[in-house]
Design an enzyme around this catalytic site. Structure first.
Site, PDB file in Angstrom:
ATOM      1  N   MET A  48       0.829  -1.194   0.000  1.00  0.00           N
ATOM      2  CA  MET A  48       0.000   0.000   0.000  1.00  0.00           C
ATOM      3  C   MET A  48       0.868   1.250   0.000  1.00  0.00           C
ATOM      4  O   MET A  48       1.761   1.381   0.821  1.00  0.00           O
ATOM      5  CB  MET A  48      -0.910  -0.018   1.223  1.00  0.00           C
ATOM      6  CG  MET A  48      -1.895  -1.165   1.169  1.00  0.00           C
ATOM      7  SD  MET A  48      -2.953  -1.277   2.605  1.00  0.00           S
ATOM      8  CE  MET A  48      -1.839  -1.897   3.836  1.00  0.00           C
ATOM      9  N   CYS A  49       0.594   2.140  -0.900  1.00  0.00           N
ATOM     10  CA  CYS A  49       1.299   3.413  -1.082  1.00  0.00           C
ATOM     11  C   CYS A  49       2.656   3.208  -1.759  1.00  0.00           C
ATOM     12  O   CYS A  49       3.306   2.187  -1.584  1.00  0.00           O
ATOM     13  CB  CYS A  49       1.506   4.181   0.215  1.00  0.00           C
ATOM     14  SG  CYS A  49      -0.019   4.744   0.960  1.00  0.00           S
ATOM     15  N   GLY A  50       3.016   4.180  -2.546  1.00  0.00           N
ATOM     16  CA  GLY A  50       4.299   4.120  -3.246  1.00  0.00           C
ATOM     17  C   GLY A  50       5.110   5.379  -3.000  1.00  0.00           C
ATOM     18  O   GLY A  50       4.557   6.478  -2.887  1.00  0.00           O
TER      19      GLY A  50
END
Lengths: 312, 234
Positions: free
Chosen positions: A9-11
């Site tokens: 989750m999230c980059g």
């Protein structure tokens, strides 16, 4: 069940250029990295670019207007009237960047008093923060990232887990003059910490956990801690999962929590230094196949300035 | 790619042109052994997952998440580094990464061999269920967490909490162990341990480490069942 699903989750993307040729291509390269990380964070995207420092005695502020399209020309005129030097806001979608002949503190005070409809996204000499809800590809297009040059930049794609999707909840979070934070992970003691920091005079715009980490850094730096010390303080004062990347005027710093569920890859060539949540974002960069590459160790602060990587 | 009984020269599949899913589907559909070179992996995810056949796949470059997951019988070699979950749940066959591997390499593997030429990050061999893992470099923290069966051979060092809550997997480390996890203890290297390590080093192509240089770690078997005396360790 997969053991690594939670790490997706999230980059985070960060790029530091070492050559003038790559500085010109910074926006194009960072947009390419964000594109590869879009599936990790389809909810919103944001960037911090470090470019074209304001002259001595001036500051640069990035502003966002949530409401109807603001009269940026009028704002430029008002700034000129107030501070006695011409100002042409550089408009980028819902944001604009202004160079103001005043200190960052004076400029912020003036904006809060005279233009309460505007939110200061960042202030400093060279930082410009742009962020918005919506798919990263649309963000890159609307904000014309490919046109941007600069020495270094951080980017983030967000998959919301703790709080709602909005511009204010997007990353990067501005943490002080020319400083910003992007975060992949989630914090579990953010409500307690937010209350404590509020008592110290740190102001928060949202209920977002990452903003608390940003506020924590702001507070520690205000108390005279160095950036490396403030990041080391995170190891004892923040509870949760995180890979942090912090942008500074000269470079950036990286910290992973000791459990290190959240991924991070760093790579370096003669031309650039990069950090990303996944190698595939780095694979976009020229010469990536032959780059020196490593995973930052858990619980260890990495910082680099002027292209020198130093592990504290 | 051949469909007859003869393996032709390795077919090159360029992932800059062909999607990973197409590569995987071709390999899943093949009834005869295939030899494939995978070009331009560029950190893409799920390359060569779910193979079930005597295929030989060489990934030329760096792979992303889950490379060679659930492998059966095939030999998959990656010439570069690998992202998280390399050879996750490997059932049989051989997976060789010439570079480094990110976290959870060989997680839950039930059989076969995973050989890593560089370092492996945190949680290498987590929940291992019978596969063997040989790491030429070092492994990160929490490696072999709750590992039940199989071997983890580490030629370098091991990070904190090695073998936490270990069951019956066998751990062999040549270098320094930062710390042992709950219920993991050092055990005596016996003759069969030396033979086992020797065979695994041989299978993984490691020629510059001697079996007698390794120390053995295993379960103290104190946490198998709940006991009030151990409540602080759970």
């Amino acid at each position: 069940m997969s053991w690594v699903t939670l790490g997706r989750m999230c980059g985070i993307a960060g790029l530091y250029t070492k050559t003038p040729a790559l500085q010109e291509r910074l926006g194009e390269l960072l947009a390419g990295m964000l594109g590869q990380l879009a599936f990790r964070g389809p909810d919103s995207a944001g960037v911090a670019f470090y470019r074209e420092p304001a002259p001595m005695g001036s500051c640069k502020v990035s502003l966002h207007c949530a409401g109807s399209t603001p009269a940026w020309d009028q704002l430029g005129f008002d700034i000129e009237q107030a501070f006695g030097a011409p100002c042409t806001p550089e408009v980028r979608a819902t944001h604009a960047t202004c160079v103001i002949a005043a200190s960052a503190e004076e400029a912020q005070e003036w904006i809060a008093e005279t233009h309460p409809e505007l939110t200061v996204m960042s202030a400093g000499r060279s930082i410009e923060i742009f962020k918005e809800a919506g798919p990263p590809s649309e963000f890159s297009r609307r904000f014309e990232l490919r046109q941007l040059d600069g020495t270094h930049a951080l980017g983030h794609t967000r998959m919301a887990t703790e709080s709602r999707v909005s511009t204010a909840h997007s990353h990067p979070f501005w943490t002080g003059l020319d400083l910003c934070l992007v975060h992949n992970g989630s914090l579990s003691n953010h409500n307690l910490l937010r209350r404590r920091l509020a008592r110290e005079g740190i102001r928060f715009q949202t209920d977002n956990d990452s903003e608390v980490a940003a506020g924590y850094l702001t507070w520690r730096l205000r108390e005279g801690w160095s950036l490396d010390e403030a990041l080391e303080g995170c190891l004892s004062d923040l509870d949760g999962f995180y890979t942090f990347a912090v942008g500074t005027a000269d470079g950036f710093a990286v910290l992973r929590d000791p459990i290190a569920c959240k991924p991070a890859v760093m790579a370096e060539t003669d031309d650039w230094v990069a950090i990303a949540s996944e190698y595939r974002a780095i694979a976009q960069l020229p010469g990536a196949e032959d780059a020196a590459m490593w995973e930052p160790e858990p619980g260890r602060v990495y910082s680099w300035e002027s292209a020198v990587v130093a592990a504290v | 790619m051949t469909t007859g009984g003869i393996i032709s020269d390795a077919l090159a599949v360029d992932l800059a042109v062909e999607p990973v899913r197409s590569l995987n589907q071709r390999l899943h559909a093949a009834t005869d052994p295939q030899a494939v070179r995978v070009l331009n992996p560029a950190g893409r995810h799920s390359i060569a997952v779910g193979l079930d056949g005597d295929h030989t796949v060489t990934v030329e470059g760096h792979a992303g998440y889950y490379c060679a997951g659930m492998n059966q019988r095939a030999t998959v070699r990656i010439t570069g580094n690998c992202g998280p979950g390399l050879a996750e749940n490997i059932m049989s066959g051989t997976v060789i990464a010439e570079g480094n591997a990110s976290q959870c390499a060989g997680a839950s593997g039930r059989g076969g061999l995973l050989a890593i030429g560089g370092d492996a990050a945190a949680r290498c061999g987590i929940s291992l269920k019978g596969a063997d893992i040989v790491v030429r470099g070092s492994v990160g923290h929490m490696s072999a967490f709750m590992a039940q069966k199989g071997c983890l051979v580490v030629c370098g060092n091991a990070g904190d909490a090695l073998g936490d809550s270990l069951y019956e997997a066998r751990l062999y480390v040549r270098g320094v162990v930062s710390s042992l996890g709950a219920d993991c203890i050092e055990k005596q290297m016996r003759h069969d341990d030396l033979e086992r390590v020797r065979a695994l080093l041989d299978a993984a192509g490691v020629t510059d480490a001697g079996a007698e240089e390794f120390r053995r770690y295993g379960s103290a078997r104190k946490l198998y069942n709940f006991h009030p005396d151990n409540v602080g360790s759970y």
